[in-house]
Scaffold this motif. Sequence first.
Motif, short mmCIF file in Angstrom:
data_model
loop_
_atom_site.label_atom_id
_atom_site.label_comp_id
_atom_site.label_asym_id
_atom_site.label_seq_id
_atom_site.Cartn_x
_atom_site.Cartn_y
_atom_site.Cartn_z
N ALA A 7 48.80 42.46 53.59
CA ALA A 7 48.06 41.49 52.78
C ALA A 7 46.66 41.28 53.33
O ALA A 7 45.68 41.20 52.58
N LEU A 8 46.55 41.18 54.65
CA LEU A 8 45.23 41.02 55.26
C LEU A 8 44.35 42.23 55.01
O LEU A 8 43.14 42.11 54.80
N ILE A 64 47.51 41.90 43.84
CA ILE A 64 47.01 40.53 44.02
C ILE A 64 48.19 39.57 44.19
O ILE A 64 48.19 38.72 45.08
N ALA A 65 49.21 39.73 43.34
CA ALA A 65 50.35 38.81 43.38
C ALA A 65 51.12 38.93 44.69
O ALA A 65 51.43 37.92 45.35
N ILE A 66 51.43 40.15 45.11
CA ILE A 66 52.25 40.35 46.31
C ILE A 66 51.47 39.96 47.56
O ILE A 66 51.97 39.24 48.43
N SER A 67 50.24 40.41 47.67
CA SER A 67 49.45 40.12 48.87
C SER A 67 49.10 38.64 48.95
O SER A 67 49.12 38.05 50.04
N GLY A 68 48.78 38.02 47.82
CA GLY A 68 48.49 36.60 47.82
C GLY A 68 49.68 35.78 48.26
O GLY A 68 49.55 34.81 49.02
N ARG A 69 50.87 36.18 47.80
CA ARG A 69 52.09 35.47 48.22
C ARG A 69 52.32 35.63 49.73
O ARG A 69 52.66 34.67 50.42
N PRO A 107 39.81 41.74 47.34
CA PRO A 107 39.71 40.65 48.33
C PRO A 107 39.58 39.28 47.68
O PRO A 107 40.21 38.31 48.11
N PHE A 108 38.78 39.21 46.62
CA PHE A 108 38.57 37.92 45.95
C PHE A 108 39.84 37.47 45.24
O PHE A 108 40.24 36.31 45.32
N GLY A 109 40.49 38.39 44.53
CA GLY A 109 41.70 38.03 43.79
C GLY A 109 42.82 37.58 44.70
O GLY A 109 43.49 36.57 44.45
N VAL A 110 43.05 38.33 45.80
CA VAL A 110 44.11 38.00 46.74
C VAL A 110 43.82 36.65 47.40
O VAL A 110 44.70 35.80 47.52
N SER A 111 42.59 36.45 47.83
CA SER A 111 42.22 35.19 48.48
C SER A 111 42.37 34.02 47.53
O SER A 111 42.82 32.93 47.93
N SER A 145 48.54 27.81 48.46
CA SER A 145 48.46 26.85 49.56
C SER A 145 48.17 25.44 49.05
O SER A 145 48.73 24.46 49.55
N MET A 146 47.32 25.35 48.03
CA MET A 146 47.01 24.04 47.44
C MET A 146 48.25 23.47 46.75
O MET A 146 48.54 22.27 46.84
#
Length: 399
Positions: A261-262, A277-282, A311-315, A322-323
């Motif tokens: 993910a990083l 985006i979905a998997i890495s963001g999770r 990078p933008f989508g995952v972040s 997190s929010m």
Amino acid sequence: MNKINDLGSRSDRNTVFSRELLAEADDEKLKMIVEEAARDLNTPIALVTLVMEHVQFFKAHYGLPQDLAAMRGTDRDISFCQFVVATGESFEVENALTDDRVPKELVEQYDIRAYMGMPVTINDTVVGSLCVLDTKPRKFTETERNDLRKLSMLVNGRLSALASRRNQSNAMLLEHAAFPALVELRGLLKPIRSGIDVGHATILELSTFLRIAERSLYGRTFSKEEMLKTLSRAKEALDKYQNGLYDITVSVDDAEDSIDALEHVFHSSTTTLLSEIAISGRELARHSTVQSGGVLLPEIEEDIFVSTPRPFGVSLLAMTLSMFASRMVNSGLREKIRITMESGDSNAALVLEARGMPEAELLEIVKELKTHTDEDPTVSVRMEDGRVMLLFSVVKTRQ
């Protein structure tokens, strides 16, 4: 004359056209401006065009025929906006049928008769036009010229913001996304370290038992109780080691997911799969979401390429999760955050929802997210039916 090339080659202008500027996603601010231009000047069509080496790109449009709207542009040599860019001044056509200055292809195919375009600029470079088109001949008044000129100033501001958009907002998102993942990695090292310590102790226990067993083979006698006691300790150590090895395996697997993910956060890309985006963001948000109940991500059956940089989508997704988690913990909620996907013609959405989440909290999340998405035309955010929707611009396949 169906085609005219009045502008010529201006390769120096190419450096102005950044990724953000040329994104094919609908830009809500520019969309509002072209709608206002069409309304104020009473024309059926209004456009923001970007005139490049070979094409004019419709950055925003209102009232276009369906085929032109789908193409999002035309060849430059059939455009009227090329004359605005060539001179850097406004350009007007009262009746295109009788005006020898303009190419006739759009006139014949779409009955374009009247036109007025105002130059739009980025860093003092004319890049295109804010224009209105009518299907009947007409003269434009001085008031209408002033109205369109004022609106073109708004376009200038928006295009400049898109073109100069740099990494300040992205850096903040990266920090929010990467820090929990680093904390997660540090936490994953603890069971690995503990497992290593258990492994050393187990080796010692087993070695002792093997030495006793070996010596008994060479004539040294040990009581049955001593042998059973040593064997029992060896079995307990082996069980503990097996459990520790399982914990190590899980931690290593989770650590590899976090590292993947990083990598997606720090490895730039112009397009990405929505599933990435979905998997890495999770994974990046795992540390933040575990206390609230975790994240449920069903298998994505139809994968889609989107134009938002990875990078933008995952972040963005990691920060959103997190929010969610933070507000759920503060509200005493413990529910899994569910991510689903919805797709349309021009956008694909990652939809986040959690049972019991107060609407006021969702509105605060959306408000915060918009401070990061307002300057990126490839992604937007909204709330709908108690869900937060991250909408990503779909990469269109040209035939």
